[in-house]
Design an enzyme around this catalytic site. Structure first.
Site, PDB file in Angstrom:
ATOM      1  N   SER A  62       0.808  -1.208   0.000  1.00 25.24           N
ATOM      2  CA  SER A  62       0.000   0.000   0.000  1.00 25.24           C
ATOM      3  C   SER A  62       0.853   1.277   0.000  1.00 25.24           C
ATOM      4  CB  SER A  62      -0.953  -0.043   1.204  1.00 25.24           C
ATOM      5  OG  SER A  62      -1.890   0.991   1.151  1.00 25.24           O
TER       6      SER A  62
ATOM      7  N   ASP B  79      10.553   4.906  -9.681  1.00 23.03           N
ATOM      8  CA  ASP B  79      10.144   5.495 -10.966  1.00 23.03           C
ATOM      9  C   ASP B  79      10.883   6.793 -11.269  1.00 23.03           C
ATOM     10  OD1 ASP B  79       8.442   3.420 -11.379  1.00 23.03           O
ATOM     11  OD2 ASP B  79       6.586   4.575 -11.189  1.00 23.03           O
TER      12      ASP B  79
ATOM     13  N   LYS C 224      -0.380  -4.155  -3.571  1.00 18.83           N
ATOM     14  CA  LYS C 224      -1.697  -3.577  -3.270  1.00 18.83           C
ATOM     15  C   LYS C 224      -1.774  -2.193  -3.912  1.00 18.83           C
ATOM     16  CE  LYS C 224      -4.833  -2.278   0.485  1.00 18.83           C
ATOM     17  NZ  LYS C 224      -4.947  -0.832   0.220  1.00 18.83           N
TER      18      LYS C 224
END
Length: 557
Positions: free
Chosen positions: A292, A303, A317
């Site tokens: 999460s 990223d 998740k």
């Protein structure tokens, strides 16, 4: 041109008509089935042979309905709303201690007081047997009942009677409950090579401010690189994750975007303030229980090529929930959207299909799509965050699991040994320096053997299944001698297993002892001495060339 405009207008009108019809059909189905459900309950209440409890029956129906969706959409009855509040804030009112049932004594005992909380300040210790709370006997109660009575409104006081097993004395404590906040950042400190280390175990309200203070403090102590440990961090607040990312990312960067069915569920999160440090080398440690908000943090850093991810693949998740107030002080938590991190990927690992009972579909790696980091490195959606450097944790032998678990009389032997050790040693060495002496280890080993401790290794279970299959298929009698020989070899010798796994078991006992003196922070600090994944993170930060190499794009990208 007029003909084209007319055709387009007719097509648009037809499309809107179909959509309106679908919405009308949907609304009719909703009304129809709600009416059916209402009549089902009314008839049950009127005709069923026994009086039914509306809370239980309707609550069961609600929970069954939500189970057909996903495991994160949940209903909280009036007496369960405190669980939701604690999940969101990390706070509850009580004494600040873990309790457990001692199977051999058949009593509820103090397992672990939290540092600087009422239980520890009053002098409660690991192993103390809870006898009564405000003159109500607790010796025949279960953990949940005792826990509910230890909790209460902040500022209220009660009388707790315990028996200390090391002395056999009964003791009374007057304890005042107060708001307890579970430690979201139980430990941070400096490592060799000017490396800072922060352990964050949940994303509750205010954790970003605490982490900022810790990071600034580490920089003052001379940290030139940082390890953020998110292993087994199940997540929490999305906004806290964004604010933590803001420590290392410039203001105005989009770090996560939510996309849902309605406009209110769609939101873009940007960093809001100036960062603390955008250049310091950063390693984030993750594992299969990192989920999460932890995945938002680690995924965004990956990223944007702001840090290196080390460990094993995360949980996966990619769904977002919001709490909703319902009538009569009830609540529910509803999945409203999926989140997408800066590369554009959603890392949700499981598709939850609607329908009768619902079912789960794990997304195979072959169906995941390729995305790219800011530097052009390949990353994929689905299946969680794949580390830039995979380092598996050391496996724990079966005997260690059974020695530390509760549930059988024989498994309390380590707990009892630790309680007795605490009674005989008022103080011990600092957490990172403490070790059992050889004499202590031999005493522990003898106690385990003499207690009759037994455990069920996996090999024995698999052997039993093999014998069952062989008998079913009719070749057991022909191979009986071979089976008998194999069974003898599989009969474990506890003393032998203790010697075989001495290194791991020593560490386990040491950490249990350390927790009684230095609480959770000391346990974590001591555990870092044996941490294979941490060593890999430290080695990477000590090698700038390797660090930069992992951030470099592949030549084809």
């Amino acid at each position: 041109m007029k003909r084209y405009i007319f055709a387009f207008t007719m097509l648009l009108a037809a499309s809107l008509s179909v959509q309106a019809q679908k919405k009308s059909d949907h609304n009719f189905e909703v009304g129809k089935h709600l009416d059916i459900m209402n009549h089902v309950y009314k008839n049950l209440d009127l005709l069923y042979v026994d009086t039914i409890n509306p809370k239980d029956v309707i609550g069961t129906g609600i929970n069954a309905m939500l189970r057909s969706l996903d495991p994160y959409t949940e209903y909280y009855a009036q007496d369960e709303t405190k669980n939701l509040r604690m999940m969101l804030t990390g706070k509850y009112a009580g004494i600040g201690a873990l309790i457990r049932k001692h199977q051999k004594l058949n009593r509820i005992v103090i397992d672990e007081p939290y540092a600087n909380m009422p239980a520890a300040e009053a002098g409660l210790k690991k192993g103390d047997i809870i006898l009564s709370i405000d003159d109500e006997m607790m010796t025949d109660k279960e953990v949940g009942y005792v826990s509910d009575h230890l909790r209460g409104e902040p500022g209220t006081s009660f009388l707790l009677k315990i028996m200390r097993p090391s002395t056999g004395k009964m003791m009374s404590f007057k304890i005042t409950r107060r708001n307890i906040k579970l430690p979201e950042m139980p430990y941070y400190g400096m490592r060799e090579g000017n490396i800072g280390y922060i352990n964050l175990n949940q994303f509750t309200e205010g954790c970003a401010k605490e982490l900022r203070r810790a990071f600034v403090d580490l920089k003052k102590q001379g940290a030139t690189s940082l390890i953020l440990d998110l292993r087994s961090n199940g997540g929490g607040s999305e906004q806290e994750a964004v604010d933590i990312l803001n420590l290392w990312l410039p203001k105005g960067i989009t770090v996560v975007e939510n996309k849902g069915k309605i406009k209110q569920a769609c939101k873009e999160y940007k960093t809001r303030v100036e960062p603390v440090d955008t250049l310091m080398p950063l390693v984030v440690m993750v594992n299969g229980e990192t989920a999460s908000a932890s995945e938002i943090t680690s995924g965004a850093l990956q990223d944007l090529d702001r840090g290196i991810i080390i460990g094993t693949r995360t949980y996966g998740k990619g769904l977002v929930q919001i709490p909703i107030d319902l009538p009569y002080n009830t609540n529910m938590k509803v999945t409203t959207s999926k989140y997408y991190i800066p590369s554009g990927r959603c890392i949700q690992a499981i598709n939850y299909k609607k329908g009768s009972g619902g079912y789960r579909e794990h997304i195979p790696d072959s169906l995941t799509k390729v995305f790219y980091t800011r530097n052009g490195r390949e990353v994929r959606d689905g299946g969680g965050i794949k580390p830039d450097l995979e380092v598996k944790a050391d496996t724990i032998p079966n005997i260690a699991f059974y020695l530390s678990a509760s549930g059988q009389d024989s498994t309390e032997v380590m707990f009892d040994y630790v309680v007795d050790y605490i009674a005989k040693h008022p103080t011990i060495a600092p957490a990172k320096e403490f070790h059992l002496s050889d004499a202590d280890w031999q005493a522990f080993k003898a106690r385990v053997v003499e207690s009759g401790f037994a455990y069920d290794p996996v090999s024995k279970k698999q052997f039993a299944e093999l014998v069952k299959t062989a008998k079913f298929e009719g070749y057991y009698e022909d191979a009986k001698q071979t089976f008998d020989e194999l069974e003898k070899q599989l009969n474990h010798n506890v003393a032998f297993d203790l010697d075989k796994h001495e290194k791991v078991l020593r560490q386990l006992v040491e950490q249990e002892i350390i927790s009684a003196y230095y609480y959770q922070a000391g346990t974590i600090e001591a555990g870092l001495n044996y941490d294979k994944q941490l060593k890999a993170a430290e080695n990477l930060l000590k090698s700038p060339e390797e660090y930069q190499k992992l951030l470099a794009p592949s030549t084809k990208n």
